[in-house]
Enzyme design. Structure first.
Site, short mmCIF file in Angstrom:
data_model
loop_
_atom_site.label_atom_id
_atom_site.label_comp_id
_atom_site.label_asym_id
_atom_site.label_seq_id
_atom_site.Cartn_x
_atom_site.Cartn_y
_atom_site.Cartn_z
N HIS A 53 38.70 56.61 20.39
CA HIS A 53 39.09 57.25 21.66
C HIS A 53 37.91 57.23 22.61
CE1 HIS A 53 37.24 60.62 19.53
NE2 HIS A 53 37.24 61.34 20.64
N HIS A 55 35.94 59.33 24.29
CA HIS A 55 34.85 60.29 24.48
C HIS A 55 33.48 59.62 24.26
CE1 HIS A 55 37.72 63.94 23.82
NE2 HIS A 55 37.73 63.49 25.06
N ASP A 57 30.71 60.45 22.90
CA ASP A 57 30.05 60.48 21.60
C ASP A 57 30.68 59.47 20.63
OD1 ASP A 57 32.28 62.40 21.63
OD2 ASP A 57 31.65 63.00 19.62
N HIS A 58 31.71 58.74 21.08
CA HIS A 58 32.35 57.71 20.26
C HIS A 58 32.18 56.30 20.84
CE1 HIS A 58 34.47 60.74 17.75
NE2 HIS A 58 34.12 61.46 18.80
N HIS A 111 44.35 64.76 20.55
CA HIS A 111 42.98 65.05 21.00
C HIS A 111 42.76 64.35 22.34
CE1 HIS A 111 38.67 65.78 20.69
NE2 HIS A 111 38.43 64.49 20.79
N ASP A 133 38.45 61.87 15.96
CA ASP A 133 38.50 63.33 16.15
C ASP A 133 39.92 63.87 15.98
OD1 ASP A 133 35.81 63.21 16.66
OD2 ASP A 133 35.95 63.72 18.78
N HIS A 171 33.05 63.60 12.64
CA HIS A 171 32.11 64.73 12.75
C HIS A 171 31.97 65.46 11.42
CE1 HIS A 171 31.59 64.86 17.19
NE2 HIS A 171 32.84 64.39 17.21
FE FE Z 1 33.82 63.50 18.97
ZN ZN Z 2 36.49 63.41 20.88
#
Ligand code: FE
Ligand code: ZN
Length: 259
Positions: A53, A55, A57-58, A111, A133, A171
Site C-alpha cells: 500500500h 504509505h 513507511d512501505h 487500511h 498493515d 510491523h
Molecule cells: Fe505501516
Molecule cells: Zn500503513
C-alpha cells in the site's frame, strides 16, 4: 529454496526480503538504506519490489532502489504510487523474476483503498502471506480509507488461508496488541499463553513475526467475530447484541482506537 529474511526499518517496520540464487525481492521497502546495505554485503542482486500500500513507511525507499536497480515494481493499481510498474487489482497470479516464486494477489482494502496481500502457497513448506498493515500479530491495521465492512471482508480472506500459513506483517506490534486482546477476552487461556510467549521473545529481542493464521485465529480479536466472548465484548460496547460479523468487528475496532 527461497529464504525469507527480515530487515528492520524505522522504529518497528519490517522490510521482508525473499532470496534465492543470489536474487532478492523486497516487500515494502519504506527505506532503501537497509536493502542497499544487504545488497552490498551479500553481493545479491535486486530482482523485484512488492508494495502492499501507498504509505511512506512501505514505499518511501522504492525510488532510491530503482535509481541503481531497474526492476519491476508490483503494487496496488488503486493507489497513487508513481514507482509501480506492474499495477495489480487483486486476483492476479504473479511470478517473481529471478526468484521464480509464485504469488496469488489478494485485494484486502480497509487500511487503505487498494491494499494488497501477496500469498505464496509454495513458500517455506507451509505457505506465506505478506499482508502489510492489514493483519498484525494479535491486531489489524487502522481503517484510514476503508469501511469496517471492507476490512472485515479482507481479514476474512486471510482467515481462510491454511492454518500453518506464515503471516509476515509489516510491523512489530504484537505485544501492545495483546494487551488489547486480553481486555477483549480476559478468560482466554490462548491469549494469556501468547502474552507470556511474546513477552519472553521481546525480552530476548526476538521478533514475534512471522506469526501463523492458526495462532491469529486463536488469539486475534479482529479475526474472532464468531467467538462468543468477542461478540459479548462488542455487545457491551454497543449497548445491543451485534446484528452481524461486521458490526462485531466494527465495535472491537472502534474500542481499540480508544484503548
Ligand atoms: Fe505501516
Ligand atoms: Zn500503513
Amino acid at each position: 529454496m527461497t529464504e525469507i529474511l527480515a530487515l528492520p526499518a524505522f522504529d518497528d517496520n519490517y522490510i521482508w526480503l525473499l532470496r534465492a540464487d543470489g536474487c532478492v525481492a523486497v516487500v515494502d521497502p519504506g527505506d532503501a538504506a537497509p536493502v542497499l546495505q544487504h545488497l552490498a554485503l551479500s553481493g545479491d542482486r535486486l530482482c523485484a519490489i512488492l508494495a502492499t500500500h501507498h504509505h511512506g513507511d512501505h514505499v518511501g525507499g522504492i525510488a532510491e532502489l530503482l535509481a541503481t536497480n531497474a526492476v519491476p515494481v508490483f503494487g496496488p493499481a488503486a493507489e497513487n504510487i508513481a514507482t509501480v510498474t506492474h499495477p495489480l487489482a487483486g486476483g492476479e497470479h504473479i511470478t517473481l523474476p529471478g526468484i521464480g516464486v509464485e504469488f496469488e494477489v489478494l485485494a484486502v482494502p480497509g487500511h487503505t483503498r487498494g491494499h494488497l496481500a501477496y500469498y505464496g502457497p509454495s513458500l517455506a513448506g507451509t505457505g506465506a502471506v505478506f499482508c502489510g498493515d492489514t493483519l498484525f500479530g494479535a491486531g489489524c491495521g487502522r481503517l484510514f480509507e476503508g469501511t469496517p465492512a471492507q476490512m472485515q471482508a479482507s481479514l476474512a480472506k486471510l482467515a481462510v488461508l491454511p492454518a500453518p500459513t506464515l503471516v509476515y506483517c509489516a510491523h512489530e506490534y504484537t505485544q501492545s496488541n495483546l494487551r488489547f486482546a486480553a481486555a477483549v477476552e480476559p478468560g482466554s487461556i490462548a491469549v494469556q499463553k501468547r502474552v507470556e510467549d511474546v513477552a519472553a521473545a521481546r525480552a530476548a529481542q526476538r521478533s514475534t513475526v512471522p506469526t501463523t493464521i492458526g495462532v491469529e485465529l486463536d488469539t486475534n480479536p479482529f479475526l474472532r467475530w464468531n467467538a462468543p466472548a468477542v461478540r459479548s465484548a462488542a455487545a457491551s460496547r454497543l449497548g445491543h447484541v451485534p446484528t452481524d460479523d461486521v458490526e462485531t468487528f466494527a465495535a472491537i475496532r472502534e474500542w481499540k482506537n480508544r484503548f
